[in-house]
Motif scaffolding. Structure first.
Motif, PDB file in Angstrom:
ATOM      1  N   LYS A 253     -11.599  -1.969 -14.198  1.00 53.52           N
ATOM      2  CA  LYS A 253     -10.935  -2.094 -12.894  1.00 53.52           C
ATOM      3  C   LYS A 253     -11.948  -2.254 -11.763  1.00 53.52           C
ATOM      4  CE  LYS A 253     -10.497   2.952 -12.556  1.00 53.52           C
ATOM      5  NZ  LYS A 253      -9.579   4.106 -12.377  1.00 53.52           N
ATOM      6  N   HIS A 254     -13.141  -1.660 -11.924  1.00 54.78           N
ATOM      7  CA  HIS A 254     -14.174  -1.793 -10.879  1.00 54.78           C
ATOM      8  C   HIS A 254     -14.664  -3.236 -10.787  1.00 54.78           C
ATOM      9  CE1 HIS A 254     -14.995   2.702 -11.857  1.00 54.78           C
ATOM     10  NE2 HIS A 254     -14.071   2.572 -10.935  1.00 54.78           N
ATOM     11  N   ASP A 255     -14.717  -3.926 -11.934  1.00 54.83           N
ATOM     12  CA  ASP A 255     -15.129  -5.335 -11.925  1.00 54.83           C
ATOM     13  C   ASP A 255     -14.123  -6.200 -11.165  1.00 54.83           C
ATOM     14  OD1 ASP A 255     -17.382  -4.792 -13.497  1.00 54.83           O
ATOM     15  OD2 ASP A 255     -16.226  -4.992 -15.355  1.00 54.83           O
ATOM     16  N   ILE A 256     -12.836  -5.923 -11.363  1.00 57.75           N
ATOM     17  CA  ILE A 256     -11.797  -6.680 -10.654  1.00 57.75           C
ATOM     18  C   ILE A 256     -11.937  -6.490  -9.153  1.00 57.75           C
ATOM     19  CG2 ILE A 256      -9.319  -6.952 -10.290  1.00 57.75           C
ATOM     20  CD1 ILE A 256     -10.144  -7.943 -12.984  1.00 57.75           C
ATOM     21  N   ILE A 257     -12.130  -5.253  -8.740  1.00 58.51           N
ATOM     22  CA  ILE A 257     -12.269  -4.976  -7.303  1.00 58.51           C
ATOM     23  C   ILE A 257     -13.519  -5.652  -6.747  1.00 58.51           C
ATOM     24  CG2 ILE A 257     -12.618  -3.137  -5.597  1.00 58.51           C
ATOM     25  CD1 ILE A 257     -10.939  -1.323  -7.439  1.00 58.51           C
ATOM     26  N   THR A 258     -14.594  -5.664  -7.525  1.00 62.86           N
ATOM     27  CA  THR A 258     -15.852  -6.275  -7.078  1.00 62.86           C
ATOM     28  C   THR A 258     -15.710  -7.781  -6.876  1.00 62.86           C
ATOM     29  OG1 THR A 258     -17.170  -4.589  -8.221  1.00 62.86           O
ATOM     30  CG2 THR A 258     -18.275  -6.667  -7.688  1.00 62.86           C
ATOM     31  N   LEU A 259     -15.033  -8.457  -7.796  1.00 60.55           N
ATOM     32  CA  LEU A 259     -14.939  -9.921  -7.710  1.00 60.55           C
ATOM     33  C   LEU A 259     -13.836 -10.400  -6.770  1.00 60.55           C
ATOM     34  CD1 LEU A 259     -12.272 -11.032  -9.523  1.00 60.55           C
ATOM     35  CD2 LEU A 259     -13.742 -10.277 -11.391  1.00 60.55           C
ATOM     36  N   LEU A 260     -13.012  -9.485  -6.287  1.00 70.43           N
ATOM     37  CA  LEU A 260     -11.920  -9.849  -5.388  1.00 70.43           C
ATOM     38  C   LEU A 260     -12.461 -10.142  -3.992  1.00 70.43           C
ATOM     39  CD1 LEU A 260      -8.802 -10.016  -5.688  1.00 70.43           C
ATOM     40  CD2 LEU A 260      -8.683  -7.695  -4.782  1.00 70.43           C
ATOM     41  N   GLY A 261     -12.014 -11.227  -3.393  1.00 72.08           N
ATOM     42  CA  GLY A 261     -12.470 -11.600  -2.070  1.00 72.08           C
ATOM     43  C   GLY A 261     -11.747 -10.852  -0.956  1.00 72.08           C
ATOM     44  N   VAL A 262     -12.196 -11.052   0.262  1.00 74.18           N
ATOM     45  CA  VAL A 262     -11.556 -10.443   1.429  1.00 74.18           C
ATOM     46  C   VAL A 262     -10.130 -10.979   1.575  1.00 74.18           C
ATOM     47  CG1 VAL A 262     -11.628 -10.256   3.948  1.00 74.18           C
ATOM     48  CG2 VAL A 262     -13.748 -10.082   2.621  1.00 74.18           C
ATOM     49  N   GLY A 263      -9.183 -10.068   1.748  1.00 78.70           N
ATOM     50  CA  GLY A 263      -7.782 -10.466   1.853  1.00 78.70           C
ATOM     51  C   GLY A 263      -7.189 -10.911   0.532  1.00 78.70           C
ATOM     52  N   GLY A 264      -7.839 -10.576  -0.574  1.00 79.54           N
ATOM     53  CA  GLY A 264      -7.394 -11.033  -1.888  1.00 79.54           C
ATOM     54  C   GLY A 264      -6.190 -10.272  -2.422  1.00 79.54           C
ATOM     55  N   HIS A 265      -5.611 -10.822  -3.473  1.00 78.51           N
ATOM     56  CA  HIS A 265      -4.441 -10.218  -4.119  1.00 78.51           C
ATOM     57  C   HIS A 265      -4.747  -9.995  -5.599  1.00 78.51           C
ATOM     58  CE1 HIS A 265      -1.930 -11.148  -0.619  1.00 78.51           C
ATOM     59  NE2 HIS A 265      -2.502 -12.346  -0.621  1.00 78.51           N
ATOM     60  N   TRP A 266      -4.592  -8.776  -6.039  1.00 81.38           N
ATOM     61  CA  TRP A 266      -4.766  -8.443  -7.450  1.00 81.38           C
ATOM     62  C   TRP A 266      -3.379  -8.194  -8.035  1.00 81.38           C
ATOM     63  CZ3 TRP A 266      -7.492  -3.304  -9.301  1.00 81.38           C
ATOM     64  CH2 TRP A 266      -7.405  -3.221 -10.702  1.00 81.38           C
ATOM     65  N   ILE A 267      -2.955  -9.063  -8.948  1.00 84.10           N
ATOM     66  CA  ILE A 267      -1.656  -8.930  -9.613  1.00 84.10           C
ATOM     67  C   ILE A 267      -1.921  -8.370 -11.007  1.00 84.10           C
ATOM     68  CG2 ILE A 267       0.504 -10.081 -10.189  1.00 84.10           C
ATOM     69  CD1 ILE A 267      -0.391 -10.279  -7.218  1.00 84.10           C
ATOM     70  N   THR A 268      -1.448  -7.164 -11.265  1.00 85.72           N
ATOM     71  CA  THR A 268      -1.777  -6.499 -12.513  1.00 85.72           C
ATOM     72  C   THR A 268      -0.551  -6.256 -13.389  1.00 85.72           C
ATOM     73  OG1 THR A 268      -2.860  -4.563 -13.510  1.00 85.72           O
ATOM     74  CG2 THR A 268      -1.597  -4.187 -11.489  1.00 85.72           C
TER      75      THR A 268
END
Length: 322
Positions: A253-268
């Motif tokens: 989960k830390h990798d997902i947060i790291t690669l997410l851009g500013v204003g990004g959306h994580w759909i899990t």
């Protein structure tokens, strides 16, 4: 007339499947549609979810995604008439098994089948198609110029998500869990003559466990990060705590947060996702969001299901949905 059902006597016990002889169908009610089933897809039966929403029962119908021909309609049905070709998803509380010759379905759970799509493809693609459209359109508002990371892009859901994202003008990155998956993704091309550019801008092979996913995505985006992430599950704990080989290939989960851009959306799709305070703080600093893709949430509302099915099936006909 026989129909297929499954039963599970206790949680964790292996399911058994049985054919039940059905009596004649009851008279068609006002809003019912009688459908002769031509194809039915087999999807996972989530007994835990059914139990949580108090829909558990001794015999559970098997097969909810169906396509077929309308035989008869109720007197208040307005969308269909006999001989129409339809496709749809039976509701969670349905007593009907899709693996049956003829079923009764409320008209809200059906749409017309596009002429370009065969029976098997219609029934087989409708669930993952609605899931992908929900994730990209309703939960993350994909638009031209966005960068989308689709995890496990060679899966049925991933393949449809890649095509929808590219259709909306997004740049697509995807992960592959094997050499075969990588080669499949690299061969994907738009169904337009003369265009040879691949659908996936970069395929990241994570099968050997040595590739840093976050570093690869940041490199591909010039350090900006991706705008939308569609995961296929995430690693919640350390590698030694994961029980299966495939779960060890999932990103942390830390990798997902790291690669997410500013204003990004994580759909899990990870129903047990747990975010620690540092995780939440990182998302806050990026102004990013996390949304849960529940396969069945749209199915719990007649209005929402009809809307999703309608927009998704229009895409089968090549229409542009805004």
């Amino acid at each position: 007339m026989k129909a297929l059902y499954c039963q599970q006597n206790s949680p964790g016990e292996e399911m058994t499947f049985v054919f039940q002889e059905r009596e004649n169908l009851p008279p068609t009610r006002d809003n019912d549609v009688k459908v002769q089933v031509r194809a039915c897809a087999l999807s996972w039966i989530d007994t835990k979810l059914l139990s949580e929403i108090k829909l558990g029962k001794e015999l559970l119908p098997v097969g909810r995604e169906i396509s077929g021909v309308v035989l008869e309609v109720g007197r208040k049905v307005t969308f269909f008439q006999p001989d129409d070709e339809v496709v749809g998803i039976l509701p969670l509380d349905s007593e009907e098994s899709g693996l049956c010759e003829v079923i009764l379905v409320h008209e809200h759970y059906l749409v017309r089948k596009p002429e370009k799509v065969c029976w098997v493809e219609a029934a087989g693609a409708v669930r993952d198609g609605v899931r992908a459209y929900t994730a990209l359109h309703y939960l993350s508002q994909v638009s031209p110029g966005k960068t989308v990371l689709v995890m496990d892009g060679a899966s049925p859901f991933g393949t449809i998500a890649i095509q929808l994202a590219q259709h909306r003008g997004a740049k697509v990155i995807s992960t592959a869990y094997s050499l075969e998956d990588k080669q499949y993704l690299e061969r994907l091309r738009p169904p337009v003559e003369g265009i040879r550019q691949p659908l996936v801008a970069r395929v990241i092979d994570v099968s050997n466990g040595k590739i840093d996913l976050a570093e690869s995505c940041l490199e591909e985006t010039g350090g900006l990060g991706v705008d939308i992430v569609l995961d296929a599950g995430v690693k919640l704990y350390s590698a030694e705590d994961e029980s299966t080989s495939k779960s060890q290939l999932l990103p942390h989960k830390h990798d997902i947060i790291t690669l997410l851009g500013v204003g990004g959306h994580w759909i899990t799709t990870e129903k047990n996702l747990q975010l620690d305070p540092p995780d939440s703080h990182s998302l806050f600093l990026k102004g990013a969001t996390v949304s849960f893709l529940n396969d069945e949430i749209w199915n719990l509302s007649n209005i929402q299901q009809g809307k999703y099915l309608y927009t998704h099936l229009r895409r089968y006909n090549g229409e542009i949905i805004k």
